[in-house]
Scaffold this motif. Sequence first.
Motif, short mmCIF file in Angstrom:
data_model
loop_
_atom_site.label_atom_id
_atom_site.label_comp_id
_atom_site.label_asym_id
_atom_site.label_seq_id
_atom_site.Cartn_x
_atom_site.Cartn_y
_atom_site.Cartn_z
N ALA A 300 13.28 -65.47 -46.37
CA ALA A 300 12.30 -64.39 -46.32
C ALA A 300 11.65 -64.25 -44.95
CB ALA A 300 11.21 -64.63 -47.37
N PHE A 301 12.07 -65.07 -43.97
CA PHE A 301 11.44 -65.01 -42.66
C PHE A 301 11.85 -63.71 -41.94
CE2 PHE A 301 10.85 -66.13 -38.16
CZ PHE A 301 9.54 -66.60 -38.23
N PRO A 302 10.90 -63.04 -41.29
CA PRO A 302 11.17 -61.71 -40.72
C PRO A 302 11.85 -61.72 -39.36
CG PRO A 302 8.88 -62.28 -40.31
CD PRO A 302 9.46 -63.42 -41.13
N TRP A 303 13.00 -62.37 -39.27
CA TRP A 303 13.75 -62.33 -38.03
C TRP A 303 14.31 -60.92 -37.79
CZ3 TRP A 303 15.87 -67.50 -39.86
CH2 TRP A 303 15.39 -68.55 -39.05
N ASN A 304 14.40 -60.56 -36.53
CA ASN A 304 15.10 -59.34 -36.16
C ASN A 304 16.61 -59.59 -36.27
OD1 ASN A 304 16.11 -56.97 -34.73
ND2 ASN A 304 16.32 -58.34 -32.98
N GLU A 305 17.32 -58.70 -36.94
CA GLU A 305 18.77 -58.83 -37.08
C GLU A 305 19.52 -57.68 -36.40
OE1 GLU A 305 20.31 -60.18 -40.88
OE2 GLU A 305 18.27 -60.53 -41.60
N ASP A 306 18.81 -56.87 -35.63
CA ASP A 306 19.41 -55.73 -34.95
C ASP A 306 19.87 -56.14 -33.56
OD1 ASP A 306 20.19 -53.33 -33.91
OD2 ASP A 306 18.24 -52.34 -34.07
N ALA A 465 3.80 -65.65 -36.64
CA ALA A 465 4.73 -65.29 -37.71
C ALA A 465 4.93 -66.46 -38.67
CB ALA A 465 6.07 -64.86 -37.12
N TYR A 466 5.02 -67.67 -38.13
CA TYR A 466 5.21 -68.85 -38.99
C TYR A 466 4.00 -69.06 -39.89
CZ TYR A 466 8.99 -70.04 -35.74
OH TYR A 466 10.12 -70.02 -34.96
N GLN A 467 2.83 -68.98 -39.30
CA GLN A 467 1.62 -69.26 -40.06
C GLN A 467 1.38 -68.22 -41.13
OE1 GLN A 467 -1.10 -69.57 -36.80
NE2 GLN A 467 -0.39 -71.61 -36.20
N ASN A 468 1.70 -66.97 -40.83
CA ASN A 468 1.54 -65.89 -41.83
C ASN A 468 2.49 -66.02 -43.00
OD1 ASN A 468 -0.60 -64.71 -40.49
ND2 ASN A 468 0.69 -63.27 -39.35
#
Length: 471
Positions: A300-306, A465-468
């Motif tokens: 579920a981590f919001p990495w960019n995949e573009d 991002a990690y903490q959120n």
Amino acid sequence: MSGIILYWVRRDFRLGDNPGLTAAAESGCTVIPVFILDEVADNHGACPRWRLGLGAEAFGEALRDIGSRLIFRRGRALDTLRDLIGETGATAVWWSRLYDPDSIARDKAVKSALGEDGIEARSFAGHIMFEPWEVETKTGAFYKVYTPFWKSVKDRDVPAPLPAVKELAAPGTWPASDDPADWNLARAMRRGAEIVRPHLNIGEAAASGRLAQFTGSKIADYASARDIPGITGTSRLSENLTHGEISPRSCWHAGLRALQEGKPGAETFLKELVWREFAYHLVYHTPHITSGNWREEWDAFPWNEDERRAEVKAWKEGRTGIRFVDAAMRELYVTGYMHNRARMIVASYLTKHLMCHWKIGLDWFADCLIDWDPASNAMGWQWSAGSGPDATPYFRVFNPVSQLDKFDSDRAYADRWIAEGKSNPAPEALSYFDAVPKSWALSPDADYPAPVVTAEEGRARALDAYQNRGF
């Protein structure tokens, strides 16, 4: 035994310490070695596929020196083996095991189908030192952390390397062979092949020489020198190990001898060999590590995949404005190799400072590395991203600027690979512009770019991002 064995050569391009080839030589059978550019090998990235072909050609020359030869074919593995069985009357197909999921799936299908055909299909150890199913915790599980794995195997008996095969019984008539030059595996490399080629160390003799030189003069300082990218402080054997041009047992015993001689860096070298073993242990027991997050909570981590984003393009082109990252990415494009410390830095920068998915980096390395290895590449990227086993903690975000100050204080590495702003750039720095696609429109006369993301900005963004996400 009597009859004909097809010895299916994959990543074991060596005559010495090759258990499968030794068993074939001692069987009393006629032995026909064959290399197949099959559905697994032909799907490799540009540089790994090209390097694999060069390794196979070198092994073909070694076989000729002992009165044998290597038959080259291209096509689906099972279909090609069946064709050769029909042409030669072979009653057995033998090979050395591989452990990544694509190879396992192919080999299981081949073994099952050949068995139904009445053909003996037999696999042998040799690509790693410890079979993954033979290393277990006290509860019978597989290891998920490196240090206990190391403690479990470090005192195990590793058999001495087998002597080189001197002779293989040849058939009266050899089957037809493709000319590997007709495959033109360099085509996907485009103009980069000419630049990378001088940096390759191909074949068993070259690999053995590399090991002897390292253990003779460099291994004593390995523990500290391996972190300095501006010097040759590592063995560089990864290129040869991944193609089986030298066996891990040969490296292990050379390291043990150095340790017994009192060379302090030898234990660190042995630990690095076991890191490779650990990677294969994991890829065998958890094959999803090659394609998805090893730790499911990272899904579920919001990495960019573009990959089309400007930051990703800058990272691939070595134009991020962060000198350690850019030098490393250019070293990769010119040599097909990247220093291990640099690999950690570029991976951390991509996944943490740029917040991009580790699979983008994994795929880029899989296209560019001469020492590409499916297990080590997957474990290395997931370790750096924080999503894998034994991973670097999420809050450890390598500062690529301070890392350069620490490990390249004289800027030998950065200056070797970065040309912009220099009145007299190093030849290697200029060769980068000869290797890259013309469509990138890069020039050594251009200004060196400002950082796409600064070290401080990237760290702050990553930690937020990690903490959120509750990490």
